[in-house]
Scaffold this active site. Structure first.
Site, PDB file in Angstrom:
ATOM      1  N   ASP A   4     -71.557  53.545  -7.809  1.00 54.18           N
ATOM      2  CA  ASP A   4     -72.599  53.150  -6.872  1.00 54.18           C
ATOM      3  C   ASP A   4     -71.919  52.481  -5.685  1.00 54.18           C
ATOM      4  OD1 ASP A   4     -75.731  52.920  -6.823  1.00 54.18           O
ATOM      5  OD2 ASP A   4     -74.945  51.113  -5.864  1.00 54.18           O
ATOM      6  N   THR A   5     -72.458  52.692  -4.510  1.00 47.30           N
ATOM      7  CA  THR A   5     -71.918  52.080  -3.297  1.00 47.30           C
ATOM      8  C   THR A   5     -73.041  51.394  -2.545  1.00 47.30           C
ATOM      9  OG1 THR A   5     -70.210  53.778  -3.131  1.00 47.30           O
ATOM     10  CG2 THR A   5     -70.666  52.517  -1.133  1.00 47.30           C
TER      11      THR A   5
END
Length: 191
Positions: free
Chosen positions: A73-74
């Site tokens: 996830d970013t």
């Protein structure tokens, strides 16, 4: 391709993550499912991406046999505020305007696991944008439609080429996957 003891599963719909992992020499299969991306309100902004990467992994772990799972996830962080993916044009415009002429953080969290081990890592890159005019922001959103990107932008696109004035950290982290850290974990723990 890099040989791992077990098949590698990338649990991500992101074409950028797929491209980066392939470019790093790994053969993998893509599996996806919708996972609720809520997180505790009191969680520090810098901890959100690794928290969500682990949450995504936990949704897949019971289904694993002999495979290695990679989830990620970013998020983009401005003033301790987490910017996820914009819902529409207006939200994308607000996000880019908020970052215009300022420095923000891009934090990626990654979870790499199999039935016997789990590694959770994160990487943070500091990005400084030039001051964008309203016309430039409109041009970018209209032409690149960055609705599937945290913070409403892709560093590899026009806005990154013309607007990033300084960067401290990994370019590939900003693109969606801290490849150098992922590579080390896979090669040192799963080969």
């Amino acid at each position: 391709m890099m040989n791992l003891y077990s098949p590698l599963i990338l649990a991500s719909k992101s074409p950028r993550r797929q491209q980066l992992l392939k470019a790093a020499g790994f053969d993998f299969e893509i599996r996806t499912k919708d996972v609720n991306e809520d997180y505790p309100a009191d969680l520090a902004a810098i901890e959100v991406a690794p928290f969500l990467a682990q949450k995504k992994a936990d949704a897949f772990l019971p289904e694993l046999d002999n495979e290695i799972l990679l989830t990620a996830d970013t998020v983009v962080i401005v003033d301790e505020q987490v910017l996820g993916k914009p819902a529409d044009y207006n939200e994308a415009f607000e996000m880019i305007e908020l970052m215009s002429g300022r420095t923000h953080l891009v934090c990626s969290g990654v979870c790499i696991a199999d039935k016997s081990q789990k590694h959770i890592i994160s990487d943070t890159t500091e990005i400084t944008f030039k001051t964008f005019s309203k016309d430039e922001i409109d041009y970018y959103i209209t032409n690149y439609k960055p609705y599937d990107k945290a913070g409403a932008y892709g560093i590899q696109e026009w806005i990154g080429m013309t607007g990033v004035t300084a960067m401290s950290g990994s370019f590939y982290n900003v693109a969606g996957l801290p490849v150098h850290k992922v590579y080390d974990i896979l090669i040192n723990n799963f080969q």
